[in-house]
Design an enzyme around this catalytic site. Sequence first.
Site, short mmCIF file in Angstrom:
data_model
loop_
_atom_site.label_atom_id
_atom_site.label_comp_id
_atom_site.label_asym_id
_atom_site.label_seq_id
_atom_site.Cartn_x
_atom_site.Cartn_y
_atom_site.Cartn_z
N GLU A 268 0.89 -1.18 0.00
CA GLU A 268 0.00 0.00 0.00
C GLU A 268 0.91 1.21 0.00
O GLU A 268 1.32 1.69 1.06
CB GLU A 268 -0.87 0.02 1.27
CG GLU A 268 -1.78 -1.17 1.44
CD GLU A 268 -3.00 -1.14 0.53
OE1 GLU A 268 -3.21 -0.12 -0.16
OE2 GLU A 268 -3.71 -2.15 0.49
N CYS A 302 -2.61 8.64 2.69
CA CYS A 302 -2.22 8.21 1.34
C CYS A 302 -3.35 8.51 0.37
O CYS A 302 -3.13 8.58 -0.83
CB CYS A 302 -1.79 6.75 1.32
SG CYS A 302 -2.93 5.67 2.08
C1 UN1 Z 1 -3.81 5.74 4.67
O1 UN1 Z 1 -3.70 6.94 4.49
O2 UN1 Z 1 -2.77 5.02 4.79
O3 UN1 Z 1 -9.42 6.22 3.13
C2 UN1 Z 1 -5.09 5.05 4.86
C3 UN1 Z 1 -8.92 6.84 4.07
C4 UN1 Z 1 -8.72 6.10 5.36
C5 UN1 Z 1 -7.50 5.28 5.32
C6 UN1 Z 1 -6.28 5.94 4.76
N1 UN1 Z 1 -9.86 5.26 5.60
O4 UN1 Z 1 -8.58 8.00 3.99
#
Ligand code: UN1
Length: 512
Positions: A268, A302
Amino acid sequence: MHTMTEESTRSVLRDLGIEDRNPGGFAGEWIGSGRAVPVISPLDGEPLASVAQVTGEDLEILLDRCRRAFLGWRQVPAPKRGEAVRSLGEELRAHKENLARLVSLEMGKTLRESLGEVQEMIDVCDFAVGLSRQLYGLTMPSERAQHRIQEQWHPLGVVGVITAFNFPVAVWSWNAALALVCGDTVLWKPSSKTPLTAVAVTRIARRVLERHGHDPAVCSLAVGKGSEIGDLINADPRVALVSYTGSVPGGRHVGRMVQERFGRLILELGGNNAVIVSDKSDLDIALRSVYFGAIGTSGQRCTSTRRVIVHESVYDEFTARLGALYARTSIGDPLDDANLMGPLVDRKAVATMIEAIEAAKAQGARVLMGGETLRLRGGCYVTPCLVEAPAGLPIAREETFAPVLYLMKYRTLEEAIAVQNAVPQGLSSAIITNDLRESERFLSAAGSDCGIANVNTGTSGAEIGGAFGGEKETGGGRESGSDAWKAYMRRQTNVLNFSGRIELAQGIRLDV
Ligand code: UN1
């Protein structure tokens, strides 16, 4: 000082079992023979507590214990494993408030977002409990008479979960809740920036597992540097699956190491998420979606919105209204409910943001507002930055983990989709439109190339029910909902012959 007094900070730490000095390794017992590293709060630059890292020798013990725990855990019926995960969810509900406070203290996101993060943990536990009775295999008709084909899903082994600072507890839970019901054990290596929340969660998991009479090494922990402890995990054949959340260069390194030994991988990695704002959109929806996507978690998700591609006919109005929202953004102590934006995680993150803005300027972009550092209580505070970006701006192809938003103009939807796809990353994307054809084109095979593509809602804040992850340099992994559980299990195909004779497939004759 932040709004929490020293006394209330201490009571949060106490409730979660955090001491001044905590061992960073757990697999049935706590160990940590390495250096004690202080955890500095980005809120005020003050130390919260310290965590002793694990050494290579410690890791050997941890891995051995976690692997042995797997040999027992894999034989516990899946619905019974689900019962333990249900209790984990209940325990998280009981500690939601304090765990969320610790998340804010340790990495700086606002308390409301931290509460959302702990809620994600709870949600995925609930999901996994149901899943524990639904780890279905298929049966297929055999081409041979009185034969049957079926597939079964078996536990895989130890899952190494390497997480990032920005979702210090939720990413563990997406992996762990699934891995646990699938019969795997988990060795967690949290970000070195956020080991305290990991210690707190591991203490909770231990209590739950022991209460159910299970080996607590099912949820193990190894706090240490990626280049040392992370690499030992990547190289070790006892770790059947490495689930890594982090940067693209980090993922490339982990990917090579794990692939070298044919271990399984979930990656990820970075996102460079765009929102397309159509001339046929509801601008209020567009504004709110883009605003939260860009400033939420101070741009350190992310899934954060990094680019907004706006139809030229609404560009000026959209930009002016977004600028007004930016100007009103209350920045400061993330534990104060009045603030929508807390600090960045550390000084290095602030420097990286400033460098990216300088690069944007040097490459011909225009900074519309923000991008300044704020001198607040010695913390790592910045103002969110809006940048008007010419087509093809090189820095806009990169993921800068900070609240910098690049604004771009488009004329046709084809052009907008091409711009949105013209980056190396492929995590999340969105279109804001009331036009059915536009929305369908965006979601079609020739539309967004991302793992997540939304209509009339932003790029961040995914629910746990869908599979989470993305394409291209984002790494291709999927976690959380849908059938993401399959990556945590070993598929076995079985042919059962009850004919009383031997018959070969494909009609091959055996004359003996
Ligand atoms: C991340 O930033 O690693 O969709 C995960 C989202 C959150 C998870 C982000 N539920 O922004």
